[in-house]
Design an enzyme around this catalytic site. Structure first.
Site, PDB file in Angstrom:
ATOM      1  N   ASP A 275       0.854  -1.193   0.000  1.00 29.04           N
ATOM      2  CA  ASP A 275       0.000   0.000   0.000  1.00 29.04           C
ATOM      3  C   ASP A 275       0.891   1.244   0.000  1.00 29.04           C
ATOM      4  O   ASP A 275       1.133   1.880   1.031  1.00 29.04           O
ATOM      5  CB  ASP A 275      -0.941   0.001   1.197  1.00 29.04           C
ATOM      6  CG  ASP A 275      -2.043   1.045   1.021  1.00 29.04           C
ATOM      7  OD1 ASP A 275      -2.053   1.725  -0.032  1.00 29.04           O
ATOM      8  OD2 ASP A 275      -2.873   1.181   1.928  1.00 29.04           O
TER       9      ASP A 275
ATOM     10  N   ASN B 142      -7.303  -2.038   7.829  1.00 28.22           N
ATOM     11  CA  ASN B 142      -7.249  -1.112   8.977  1.00 28.22           C
ATOM     12  C   ASN B 142      -7.569   0.332   8.580  1.00 28.22           C
ATOM     13  O   ASN B 142      -7.385   1.252   9.377  1.00 28.22           O
ATOM     14  CB  ASN B 142      -5.885  -1.199   9.675  1.00 28.22           C
ATOM     15  CG  ASN B 142      -4.733  -0.819   8.757  1.00 28.22           C
ATOM     16  OD1 ASN B 142      -4.937  -0.466   7.601  1.00 28.22           O
ATOM     17  ND2 ASN B 142      -3.526  -0.891   9.271  1.00 28.22           N
TER      18      ASN B 142
ATOM     19  N   PHE C  53      -9.733   3.692   7.802  1.00 34.58           N
ATOM     20  CA  PHE C  53     -10.940   4.232   8.435  1.00 34.58           C
ATOM     21  C   PHE C  53     -11.027   5.731   8.273  1.00 34.58           C
ATOM     22  O   PHE C  53     -10.047   6.393   7.903  1.00 34.58           O
ATOM     23  CB  PHE C  53     -10.949   3.891   9.939  1.00 34.58           C
ATOM     24  CG  PHE C  53      -9.819   4.542  10.719  1.00 34.58           C
ATOM     25  CD1 PHE C  53      -9.852   5.899  11.047  1.00 34.58           C
ATOM     26  CD2 PHE C  53      -8.719   3.805  11.137  1.00 34.58           C
ATOM     27  CE1 PHE C  53      -8.815   6.497  11.763  1.00 34.58           C
ATOM     28  CE2 PHE C  53      -7.670   4.396  11.833  1.00 34.58           C
ATOM     29  CZ  PHE C  53      -7.719   5.749  12.147  1.00 34.58           C
ATOM     30  N   LEU C  54     -12.195   6.246   8.545  1.00 37.20           N
ATOM     31  CA  LEU C  54     -12.383   7.677   8.812  1.00 37.20           C
ATOM     32  C   LEU C  54     -13.016   7.752  10.187  1.00 37.20           C
ATOM     33  O   LEU C  54     -14.026   7.091  10.443  1.00 37.20           O
ATOM     34  CB  LEU C  54     -13.281   8.326   7.754  1.00 37.20           C
ATOM     35  CG  LEU C  54     -13.555   9.828   7.933  1.00 37.20           C
ATOM     36  CD1 LEU C  54     -13.765  10.512   6.580  1.00 37.20           C
ATOM     37  CD2 LEU C  54     -14.767  10.095   8.836  1.00 37.20           C
TER      38      LEU C  54
ATOM     39  N   ASN D 173       4.222   4.767   4.458  1.00 36.46           N
ATOM     40  CA  ASN D 173       4.754   3.716   3.579  1.00 36.46           C
ATOM     41  C   ASN D 173       5.393   4.372   2.364  1.00 36.46           C
ATOM     42  O   ASN D 173       4.724   4.590   1.351  1.00 36.46           O
ATOM     43  CB  ASN D 173       3.622   2.801   3.066  1.00 36.46           C
ATOM     44  CG  ASN D 173       3.195   1.736   4.042  1.00 36.46           C
ATOM     45  OD1 ASN D 173       3.670   1.688   5.167  1.00 36.46           O
ATOM     46  ND2 ASN D 173       2.298   0.878   3.616  1.00 36.46           N
TER      47      ASN D 173
ATOM     48  N   PRO E 150      -2.426   6.629  14.069  1.00 39.65           N
ATOM     49  CA  PRO E 150      -3.744   6.061  14.338  1.00 39.65           C
ATOM     50  C   PRO E 150      -3.632   4.869  15.284  1.00 39.65           C
ATOM     51  O   PRO E 150      -2.732   4.042  15.145  1.00 39.65           O
ATOM     52  CB  PRO E 150      -4.210   5.603  12.948  1.00 39.65           C
ATOM     53  CG  PRO E 150      -2.952   5.292  12.207  1.00 39.65           C
ATOM     54  CD  PRO E 150      -1.894   6.229  12.751  1.00 39.65           C
TER      55      PRO E 150
ATOM     56  N   SER F  20      -5.593   1.449  17.227  1.00 40.67           N
ATOM     57  CA  SER F  20      -6.502   0.415  16.742  1.00 40.67           C
ATOM     58  C   SER F  20      -7.934   0.900  16.975  1.00 40.67           C
ATOM     59  O   SER F  20      -8.167   1.879  17.679  1.00 40.67           O
ATOM     60  CB  SER F  20      -6.228  -0.900  17.474  1.00 40.67           C
ATOM     61  OG  SER F  20      -6.295  -0.704  18.872  1.00 40.67           O
TER      62      SER F  20
ATOM     63  N   HIS G 277       4.162   4.174  13.520  1.00 42.50           N
ATOM     64  CA  HIS G 277       3.045   4.547  12.621  1.00 42.50           C
ATOM     65  C   HIS G 277       1.680   4.139  13.155  1.00 42.50           C
ATOM     66  O   HIS G 277       0.666   4.506  12.592  1.00 42.50           O
ATOM     67  CB  HIS G 277       3.255   3.951  11.238  1.00 42.50           C
ATOM     68  CG  HIS G 277       2.700   2.554  11.073  1.00 42.50           C
ATOM     69  ND1 HIS G 277       3.083   1.495  11.859  1.00 42.50           N
ATOM     70  CD2 HIS G 277       1.798   2.064  10.210  1.00 42.50           C
ATOM     71  CE1 HIS G 277       2.428   0.415  11.477  1.00 42.50           C
ATOM     72  NE2 HIS G 277       1.640   0.729  10.488  1.00 42.50           N
ATOM     73  N   GLY G 278       1.656   3.375  14.242  1.00 38.52           N
ATOM     74  CA  GLY G 278       0.345   2.935  14.745  1.00 38.52           C
ATOM     75  C   GLY G 278       0.524   1.959  15.884  1.00 38.52           C
ATOM     76  O   GLY G 278       1.599   1.885  16.486  1.00 38.52           O
TER      77      GLY G 278
END
Length: 472
Positions: A93, A201, A203-204, A323, A371, A373, A395-396
């Site tokens: 991605d 994973n 989302f908004l 990424n 972000p 989870s 990154h998360g």
DNA sequence: ATGTTC
């Protein structure tokens, strides 16, 4: 895999066999992946064998297993010393990333509009596998414009305001993108997906600033306690995926010619200074621009709903990828070198004073958007001077269980009920997709960012909590 | 992550 604790929150994997540099893992003991379940530390060591790698093969506190490179990996290669670029070091991605928008709305005023807002977003945000997009491009010339100019082209076409571009990494478009290096199949896959979340994973979320860790920097970012925000997490959809697939295949063929041997074929790579290396970077840049346009179009869709329901707007705080490979200049052993910095599941976090920052963000540093989870907090961080790992941070939350394992622990319907009971409105795309993203399958994002700060990678600026999630 | 195996 032997880890030596060489500093607080910093573990070293010693050089051995064909490793050119050591591995460095920024983690607490609790966050180090379980060797029995996750082979990402072996991947950190594998990456250390790549031609031209400098410093170390780094892993962020959210590291977990990925394709070739670990997710949460950072590797820089010296362009002028045969350094390579590897599609697996960017990920499938390409330019997946996060955008944060600040609403002129306080969380106390949200409850009376929340259901209307969530229903509006539910209808306006295309998501799920395949399934529609905000922008339907009919001809290749228009898609090529997206690939060349990303958010800049979207704004030029009226999808956004010029100020948005000042709040995007690279001002909304990566240079050196070349649509001619993007295959017809990648173009076909991307044509009908500009302005769509996708799945997994992505989302908004409607969020609120729950705690401010650094008032001065938060103010510079346009954030204050109680403020409602929108966070968008998505990438380059089928287009980026196809580009990664195409160039992994190409480089598997050219590696023997280039005399490159790697311990895992998923580390397929080519010298940055080669026809294939340059072609990949040009196609990767095109996918990066596609991902930025994607987030810009979704921003406009969210703005239309906020305007209709609340009468207010959404100001862009920042848009940053996690990424990507970038050609950057860094000082290595006292010498300025041109490096190809791969960040895969790692976020660039430029320190205060960096020349690439817009003037009004310069004293504060670059916002790094993390972000969490689903149903957990997200964070806004900023870069710090003198950080290791080429100005990169986490990154998360980082996965600890596979999607399949996750679906065994909870049903989507039950998860939604639980989130709603905690005051988080849920608009999903599929029950299975929801179950796959259960927070039980992830590390604790708060622990991840605390360790990232403790390791000297960044500083915390603000914590955001979810109030409504539109799930891809 | 992904037209969840060209």
């Amino acid at each position: 895999m032997e880890l030596v604790e060489e500093a607080p929150y910093r573990f070293r994997i010693e050089r051995r066999d064909t490793m050119r540099v050591p591995g460095v893992v920024f983690a607490s003991r609790a966050l180090i992946p379980d060797v029995g379940e996750d082979r990402s530390l072996e991947q950190v060591a594998n990456v250390a064998t790549l031609p031209g790698i400098v410093g170390a093969s780094y892993a962020m506190p959210d590291v977990h297993w990925g394709y070739g490179f670990p997710i949460g990996g950072v590797a820089a290669t010296d362009v002028d010393a045969g350094g390579v670029v590897s599609p697996g070091g960017v990920g499938f991605d390409i330019s997946c990333g996060v955008r944060l928008l600040a609403a002129d709305l306080h969380r106390d005023d949200l409850p009376r509009v929340r259901e209307a807002l969530m229903d509006g977003l539910d209808a306006a945000i295309p998501r799920g596998m395949g399934r529609g997009s905000v922008w339907h491009l009919t001809d290749r010339a228009e898609l090529d414009a997206v690939l060349r100019a990303g958010s800049r082209y979207a704004v030029e076409r009226g999808h956004g305001v010029p100020r948005d571009l000042d709040r995007c990494e690279d001002y909304g478009a990566v240079g050196d993108a070349d649509p001619a290096q993007v295959s017809d199949r990648a173009v076909q896959r991307g044509q009908g997906q500009v302005g769509s979340l996708g799945s997994g994973n992505h989302f908004l979320e409607v969020q609120a600033v729950d705690e401010v860790h650094d008032e001065r920097v938060a103010a510079a970012f346009g954030l204050r306690a109680g403020q409602v925000c929108v966070m968008i997490h998505c990438g380059s959809r089928g287009l980026g995926h196809q580009i990664c697939t195409d160039y992994v295949r190409t480089m598997e063929r050219t590696m023997p010619r280039d005399g490159i041997q790697v311990p895992d074929r998923q580390l397929a790579c080519a010298p940055v200074d080669s026809a294939e290396g340059r072609a990949y970077l040009a196609a990767m840049a095109a996918a990066a621009n596609y991902a930025r346009a994607n987030r810009q179009l979704l921003t406009e869709a969210a703005r239309r709903i906020f305007a209709r329901v609340t009468g207010g707007g959404l100001d862009l705080v920042y848009d940053v990828s996690h990424n990507l490979a970038k050609i950057e200049t860094h000082r290595v052993d006292g010498v300025e070198r041109r490096l190809c910095v791969h960040r895969k599941g790692a976020t660039r976090a430029l320190p205060p004073g960096h020349a690439d920052l817009p003037a009004d963000l310069c004293p504060a540093g670059q916002p790094a958007l993390i972000p969490g989870s689903m149903g957990t907090a997200s964070y806004v961080l900023t870069g710090v001077a003198g950080a290791p790992a080429f100005a990169s941070t986490c990154h998360g939350a980082g996965r600890t269980r596979s999607r399949k394992q996750a679906t065994k622990t909870v049903r989507g319907q039950d998860l939604r009920r639980e989130l709603e009971s905690r005051g988080i409105a849920v608009r999903g795309a599929s029950w299975r997709g929801l179950a796959e993203e259960t927070p039980e399958a992830y590390k604790d994002v708060t622990e991840v960012v605390e360790v990232a700060e403790g390791a000297g990678l960044c500083r915390r600026v603000a914590r955001l909590v979810p109030l409504g999630v539109v799930k891809g």
